[in-house]
Design an enzyme around this catalytic site. Structure first.
Site: not given
Ligand code: BG6
Ligand code: MG
Length: 218
Positions: A117, A47, A119, A50, A115, A171
């Site tokens: 991310s 979570g 990606n 990066r 998200s 999560d």
């Protein structure tokens, strides 16, 4: 509870188990930097953005790098990660996800991805899930990371719904806190022990459906 009309899903760990690929990529980078990095350490990265993930690894190794070096290592890690993602198969979607999303859509719910991310686009496309979401908010669209609620507030906005009309599936602790910071209820994917703040916890989306979840939440 106000009538729920929108469902906001985290990606990694809710829709697909990419944690293992993040782990392999970070492990390779950590090896290059001579930093010991275990699967247990990897739990701390769930979570988390990066850059923050790299900073946690550097902290484990007691290493300090310049901003420029950190950017380079993040790029390097992502190149390794993407090699795995380019091979991701649609069968790797987590159990029950396709059925849960299709059923919720049929019942008229609006569905968004929320998200951290950067990606997310490629991952959804590898999983054949682009069309399953009415809005996709990912790390390329937000300035602040979870537990800041920006990603979910933007998700609700893009769905054209108020925050009270949305619930979040997460999560990670940071994601559950982000939902609460945005005034939304959070369905934890995992155990109450790992996600004590979640409003309810389920092991995954397999064998359940949105009506069941809303009943448990109210
Ligand atoms: C989150 C993952 O969804 O995205 C984190 O749980 C990851 O582990 C973060 O660091 C950023 O992902 P990416 O793909 O932009 O490196
Ligand atoms: Mg996650």
């Amino acid at each position: 509870m106000k009538e729920i009309k929108g469902l906001l899903f985290d990606l990694d760990g809710v829709i697909v188990d990419t944690a293992k690929y993040h782990y392999l990529a970070w492990k390779e980078l950590a090896g290059k930097l001579n930093i010991p990095f275990t699967e247990k350490d990897n739990e701390r990265l769930k979570g988390v953005s990066r850059m923050k993930s790299l900073e946690i690894i550097l902290e484990i190794g007691g290493l300090k790098l310049s901003g420029e070096e950190k950017e380079e290592y993040c790029t390097y890690k992502n190149e390794i990660y993407l090699k795995y993602i380019h091979k991701l198969k649609k069968e790797e979607v987590l159990p029950g996800v396709n059925e849960f999303l299709a059923d919720a859509r049929e019942k008229g719910y609006r569905i968004a991805l929320g998200s951290a991310s950067k990606n997310a686009g490629i991952i959804l496309s590898r999983l054949n899930l682009v069309g399953a979401f009415d809005a996709v908010i990912d790390g390329t669209k937000v300035k602040t990371a979870k537990p800041d609620p920006e990603v979910f507030l933007l998700g609700a906005k893009e769905l054209g719904l108020s925050r009270e009309a949305c619930i979040v599936f997460e999560d990670a602790k940071a994601g559950v806190d982000a939902a609460h910071n945005g005034g939304m209820k959070a369905v934890g994917i995992g155990t109450k022990e790992n996600l004590p703040n979640a409003d309810i916890c389920i092991p995954g989306l397999f064998g359940t459906n949105i009506n069941e979840i809303i009943k448990q939440l109210s």
